[in-house]
Design a protein around this motif. Structure first.
Motif, PDB file in Angstrom:
ATOM      1  N   SER A 223      34.709  35.753  24.641  1.00  0.00           N
ATOM      2  CA  SER A 223      36.035  35.418  25.177  1.00  0.00           C
ATOM      3  C   SER A 223      36.181  35.776  26.655  1.00  0.00           C
ATOM      4  O   SER A 223      37.068  35.248  27.339  1.00  0.00           O
ATOM      5  N   LEU A 224      35.333  36.664  27.158  1.00  0.00           N
ATOM      6  CA  LEU A 224      35.480  37.122  28.542  1.00  0.00           C
ATOM      7  C   LEU A 224      35.369  35.998  29.583  1.00  0.00           C
ATOM      8  O   LEU A 224      36.220  35.913  30.477  1.00  0.00           O
ATOM      9  N   PRO A 225      34.341  35.134  29.517  1.00  0.00           N
ATOM     10  CA  PRO A 225      34.320  34.034  30.498  1.00  0.00           C
ATOM     11  C   PRO A 225      35.551  33.132  30.392  1.00  0.00           C
ATOM     12  O   PRO A 225      36.024  32.605  31.407  1.00  0.00           O
ATOM     13  N   LEU A 226      36.078  32.978  29.172  1.00  0.00           N
ATOM     14  CA  LEU A 226      37.261  32.130  28.982  1.00  0.00           C
ATOM     15  C   LEU A 226      38.501  32.763  29.604  1.00  0.00           C
ATOM     16  O   LEU A 226      39.423  32.060  30.041  1.00  0.00           O
ATOM     17  N   ILE A 227      38.541  34.100  29.642  1.00  0.00           N
ATOM     18  CA  ILE A 227      39.653  34.799  30.277  1.00  0.00           C
ATOM     19  C   ILE A 227      39.440  34.896  31.783  1.00  0.00           C
ATOM     20  O   ILE A 227      40.372  34.720  32.576  1.00  0.00           O
ATOM     21  N   ALA A 228      38.200  35.157  32.186  1.00  0.00           N
ATOM     22  CA  ALA A 228      37.902  35.424  33.592  1.00  0.00           C
ATOM     23  C   ALA A 228      37.947  34.167  34.458  1.00  0.00           C
ATOM     24  O   ALA A 228      38.374  34.234  35.618  1.00  0.00           O
ATOM     25  N   TYR A 229      37.519  33.032  33.928  1.00  0.00           N
ATOM     26  CA  TYR A 229      37.457  31.834  34.771  1.00  0.00           C
ATOM     27  C   TYR A 229      38.843  31.368  35.239  1.00  0.00           C
ATOM     28  O   TYR A 229      39.022  31.116  36.443  1.00  0.00           O
TER      29      TYR A 229
END
Length: 552
Positions: A223-229
């Motif tokens: 989920s981190l790339p989905l939150i960070a982008y």
């Protein structure tokens, strides 16, 4: 199968928690599946909090000269930009800017480049040091008066609070201190989740149930790339988003979770432990016989005192065999933690887009956890851990063949430029790194299951916390090596590989635990293991005598 022993006292049948679960509750029924699911949800934000610095503390992808030709320093900036990767260090202050904006990461906002580049590793290193100290504190508290469930509650609430305060950091020093506090606070989540899950099921399912939690850890990672982008223009927004999950979990989900019956029994709260087991049995469509009661695992093992008449028994370090196991496990965990977290944080030193690389690593954890769950059902814990750690190390060493020593420390080529320069080598590097990460993930996950089975209930959380401290100690050093990797990727891969292989070989000194029972106290485990060892030696001696007589 171990012979069942029943003691009749006043019409009552005394059984251990292990026997009640196996005989009456069910080794793994609907109640335990729901229990494990609810507990394991906490792994999501544990993963997010741990690995968020991959994006918040990322090296900015590129810089550029400010397009103001009237600036006296403009010509000097252009000359510096054409002079190589470290040109930003020669460009005049105020003449350049980050392409993605000043607030895209902590490095960009606080200028952690050139002579300040190693400050960029400080927050992540302190986070893992905080986790190291927190593991010790939570391990002691959750084994003693606080318990597994309440320790998890405290950890979730404090994680939420410190995550929000971190988003308000005015400079790198406050930020590093708050990351330390955040690491300390979140360290109880993984320990308590693992032990709460495994202590509620039968021995056959302990390995698989322990692995289920890592699926949720992977979900948090993914989920981190989905939150960070979407929030790539502000690293502070990422922390604010991560504030809500642990708070919601503590308020809405955790009240539905039951405390560990094993911990309740060891603390002298046998009635409550029996009620939890009855609840599990009822939801499984089973019923405990009215004459069943729980045997006191600590009878005759010290004077009674503390909460609910909990007995006083010796600590883990007082038992020579347990201390030796713990130290071996910790040294092996040191290398595994170093490699597992280091490979993830080292994503920026690969020749690929960071969002793509992190997303791929997260996806690769899914088959790694799935494969680990299958292998744990029929293979040796010791062999699986050793082979996984050694495979991770060998893969790291192979990455050296595909690394680029002209890796740029500040201004990096775009993804399309890299692929154009050496597409085949880049993909081979990514593939090799992916295999190494899968193996490191398997070794990391199996180490927790192995540790749970090596120690009894009254020190189990403490033992897992000590392993976690070793893992976090290794992880705390890895950001420094990642910073070195910006200058020499090969050096970072060599150290990752050597430590991982050493951990795999060292674990061969530990005993095997597959299908072994979970004991409640150190004294009980020591006595049972000595009895089994004597019985095994006696059987071997008897077999030797019979063989000698038959040949005679």
């Amino acid at each position: 199968m171990e012979e069942e022993v029943e003691d009749l006292v006043g019409g009552k049948v005394e059984k251990t928690v292990e026997e009640v679960v196996e005989d009456h509750v069910g080794a793994l029924g609907v109640s335990q599946v729901v229990h494990v699911l609810l507990v394991s949800l906490a792994w999501i934000f544990d993963s997010q909090t741990t690995l968020v610095t991959i994006f918040t503390d990322a090296q900015p992808s590129a810089w550029r000269c400010k397009e103001d030709h009237a600036l006296p320093s403009y010509a000097a900036c252009v000359a510096a930009a054409s002079g190589g990767a470290d040109g930003v260090c020669r460009a005049p202050l105020g003449s350049w800017e980050w392409v993605e904006g000043r607030r895209s990461s902590t490095i960009a906002e606080w200028g952690l480049v050139c002579d300040r580049k190693f400050l960029a590793a400080l927050p992540a290193a302190l986070f893992f040091l905080g986790s190291l100290l927190g593991s010790f504190v939570y391990g002691k508290l959750s084994d003693s008066w606080l318990g597994r469930k309440r320790a998890l509650l405290v950890s979730c609430l404090l994680t939420s609070i410190t995550s929000f305060i971190t988003s308000l950091s005015p400079n790198v020093w406050f930020y590093a201190a708050l990351r330390f506090a955040n690491g300390f606070c979140r360290s109880g989540i993984g320990i308590c989740c693992l032990v709460l899950s495994t202590e509620a099921v039968g021995r056959k399912w302990r390995g698989q149930v322990g692995q289920y939690g890592f699926f949720f850890f992977t979900a948090g990672f993914l989920s981190l790339p989905l939150i960070a982008y979407p929030t790539r223009s502000s690293w502070r927004e990422i922390y604010r988003i991560l504030t809500f999950l642990p708070l919601a979990y503590a308020v809405l989900v955790l009240p539905l979770v039951s405390e560990s019956p094993r911990w309740l029994l060891v603390r002298g709260r046998s009635k409550e432990a029996l009620e939890v087991l009855k609840k599990f049995a009822r939801l499984n469509g089973q019923k405990l016989p009215n004459n069943v009661c729980l045997a006191n695992p600590c009878a005759g093992q010290g004077k009674v005192g503390g909460e609910g008449g909990a007995p006083t028994t010796k600590s883990l370090w007082e038992a020579k065999w347990a201390a030796k196991r713990m130290l071996t496990m910790m040294i092996a965990g040191l290398g595994v933690g170093f490699v597992y977290y280091g490979i993830q944080l080292n994503a920026e030193n690969l020749n690929f887009n960071i969002y793509f690389t992190v997303g791929l690593n997260a996806i690769l954890e899914i088959p790694a956890v799935f494969l680990g769950s299958i292998l744990l059902s029929f293979t040796s814990r010791r062999l699986l851990f050793s082979l996984s750690a050694c495979t991770a190390g060998i893969s790291c060493l192979l990455c050296i063949l595909f690394s680029s020593e002209d890796h740029k420390s500040v201004r990096k080529p775009t993804h399309s430029e890299r692929v154009g320069e050496s597409s085949e080598r880049n993909w081979l590097q990514l593939l090799t790194e992916g295999i190494g990460f899968m193996a490191a993930s398997t070794a990391f996950d199996v180490s927790y299951i192995y540790c749970v089975e090596l120690f009894p209930t009254n020190v189990r959380n403490f033992a897992v916390s000590m392993l976690r401290q070793a893992l976090m100690l290794g992880a705390s050093v890895s950001p420094l090596l990642v910073a070195v990797g910006r200058l020499s990727p090969s050096l970072s891969f060599i150290i990752f590989g050597a430590l991982s292989i050493s951990s795999g070989l060292l674990s061969l000194w530990l005993p095997e635990t597959r299908n072994a029972p979970l004991y409640e106290t150190l004294e009980q485990q020591e006595e049972e293991e000595e009895r089994q060892s004597s019985a095994s030696q006696g059987s071997d001696l008897e077999l030797g005598v019979k063989t000698g007589l038959s040949t005679t």
